[in-house]
Enzyme design. Structure first.
Site, PDB file in Angstrom:
ATOM      1  N   ASN A  10       0.877  -1.182   0.000  1.00 42.78           N
ATOM      2  CA  ASN A  10       0.000   0.000   0.000  1.00 42.78           C
ATOM      3  C   ASN A  10       0.905   1.219   0.000  1.00 42.78           C
ATOM      4  OD1 ASN A  10      -1.831   2.015   0.470  1.00 42.78           O
ATOM      5  ND2 ASN A  10      -2.245   1.456   2.607  1.00 42.78           N
ATOM      6  N   HIS A  95      -9.539   1.565   4.861  1.00 43.25           N
ATOM      7  CA  HIS A  95      -8.249   1.683   5.550  1.00 43.25           C
ATOM      8  C   HIS A  95      -8.407   2.615   6.751  1.00 43.25           C
ATOM      9  CE1 HIS A  95      -4.122   2.836   6.380  1.00 43.25           C
ATOM     10  NE2 HIS A  95      -3.780   1.713   5.804  1.00 43.25           N
ATOM     11  N   GLU A  97      -6.727   4.975   7.799  1.00 48.05           N
ATOM     12  CA  GLU A  97      -6.526   6.400   7.503  1.00 48.05           C
ATOM     13  C   GLU A  97      -7.783   7.000   6.871  1.00 48.05           C
ATOM     14  OE1 GLU A  97      -2.802   5.842   5.457  1.00 48.05           O
ATOM     15  OE2 GLU A  97      -1.918   5.281   7.384  1.00 48.05           O
ATOM     16  N   GLU A 165      -5.677  -4.704  10.512  1.00 43.08           N
ATOM     17  CA  GLU A 165      -4.625  -3.712  10.707  1.00 43.08           C
ATOM     18  C   GLU A 165      -4.884  -2.953  12.006  1.00 43.08           C
ATOM     19  OE1 GLU A 165      -2.482  -2.596   6.846  1.00 43.08           O
ATOM     20  OE2 GLU A 165      -4.194  -1.285   7.029  1.00 43.08           O
ATOM     21  N   GLY A 171       2.360   2.245  10.807  1.00 45.73           N
ATOM     22  CA  GLY A 171       3.350   3.307  10.674  1.00 45.73           C
ATOM     23  C   GLY A 171       4.047   3.675  11.973  1.00 45.73           C
ATOM     24  N   SER A 202       3.233  -2.081  10.348  1.00 44.51           N
ATOM     25  CA  SER A 202       4.677  -2.151  10.587  1.00 44.51           C
ATOM     26  C   SER A 202       5.294  -3.499  10.207  1.00 44.51           C
ATOM     27  CB  SER A 202       4.998  -1.794  12.037  1.00 44.51           C
ATOM     28  OG  SER A 202       4.618  -0.451  12.309  1.00 44.51           O
TER      29      SER A 202
HETATM   30  P1  PGA Z   1       2.770   0.338   7.601  1.00 41.93           P
HETATM   31  O1  PGA Z   1       1.319   0.580   6.953  1.00 41.93           O
HETATM   32  O2  PGA Z   1       3.266  -0.987   7.059  1.00 41.93           O
HETATM   33  O3  PGA Z   1       3.600   1.493   7.145  1.00 41.93           O
HETATM   34  O4  PGA Z   1       2.570   0.263   9.078  1.00 41.93           O
HETATM   35  C1  PGA Z   1       0.401  -0.449   6.760  1.00 41.93           C
HETATM   36  C2  PGA Z   1      -0.870   0.074   6.169  1.00 41.93           C
HETATM   37  O5  PGA Z   1      -1.290   1.182   6.549  1.00 41.93           O
HETATM   38  O6  PGA Z   1      -1.498  -0.566   5.290  1.00 41.93           O
END
Ligand code: PGA
Length: 242
Positions: A10, A95, A97, A165, A171, A202
């Site tokens: 992603n 997601h 976000e 997630e 992140g 992560s």
């Molecule tokens: P990350 O993001 O691997 O940077 O933690 C994962 C995601 O948001 O799909």
């Protein structure tokens, strides 16, 4: 025999179309012959160029979001049929976000899921609890609610992929332990049956193998570590080569 996994990258709001092509040219030779399914979720503007660059490889290009309407007066939005025309085969929906930064509800995500399936796009539905929700013992309640509301009234779940997630792991460098991942995946399994369940948050080359070794972890959704051909190539090939 090693299981066949879905490893999805992603890219979030990173890479122009030229940078996407450059990535695929460097990445595709590294993952040639890897048994895992390789998905790459790129920015809208890079879909067409990335899909062309990935032709004839084992890399599948997709999008990170879409609107639920077929078309319409929705300034700044993108329709599923536009993604398909550009070469996308799948789309990430819900997601964290999108849920937490842009205020998307599970009801909206449910409508997007229906539209994605109608347009022939394979949806990757993301779910996950925040740190506060985990600390207050509400993880399974939150996951149940997100999943039930997001997949409610869908005609078929056949093509659905789910990504667990945990928001506290995205992140942050704080990956869920393999035990936590397995526990939550087993819980999600009860709600979605044999649909593939990916872990995200992560993921790095040095923890991908132990996460994928868990019986209910069917793949990974990788953010930051999918931006470099070397690190993403390492993650993609970790498990299929064992
Ligand atoms: P990350 O993001 O691997 O940077 O933690 C994962 C995601 O948001 O799909």
């Amino acid at each position: 025999m090693a299981k066949e996994c879905v490893i999805a990258g992603n890219w979030k709001m990173y890479k122009t179309s030229a940078e996407a092509v450059e990535f695929i040219e460097a990445f595709s030779p590294k993952v040639k012959g890897c048994k895992n399914k390789i998905f790459l979720s790129v920015p809208f503007t890079a879909i067409e160029a990335a899909a062309k660059a990935a032709e004839g490889t084992n890399i599948v290009i997709g999008a990170q979001n879409m609107h639920d309407a077929q078309e319409g007066a929705f300034t700044g939005e993108i329709a599923g049929r536009m993604l398909v025309a550009a070469g996308a085969k799948f789309v990430i929906l819900g997601h964290s976000e999108r849920r937490h930064v842009f205020g998307e509800t599970s009801q909206f995500i449910n409508r997007k899921l229906k539209r994605a399936l109608d347009e022939g796009l394979r949806p990757i539905l993301c779910v996950g609890e925040t740190y506060e929700e985990r600390e207050s013992g509400r993880t399974e309640e939150v996951l149940t609610q997100q999943i039930k509301e997001s997949i409610g009234r869908l005609r078929s779940l056949k093509d659905l992929i789910v990504a667990y997630e945990p928001v506290w792991a995205i992140g942050t460098g704080h990956t869920a332990t393999p035990e936590i991942a397995q526990q939550q995946h087993a819980f999600i399994r009860k709600l979605v049956g044999d649909r593939p369940i990916l872990y995200g948050g992560s993921v790095k080359p040095d923890n991908a193998g132990e996460l994928l070794a868990q019986p209910d972890v069917d793949g990974l959704l990788v953010g930051g570590a999918s931006l470099k051909p070397e690190t993403f190539g390492e993650i993609v090939c970790t498990y299929s080569t064992t």
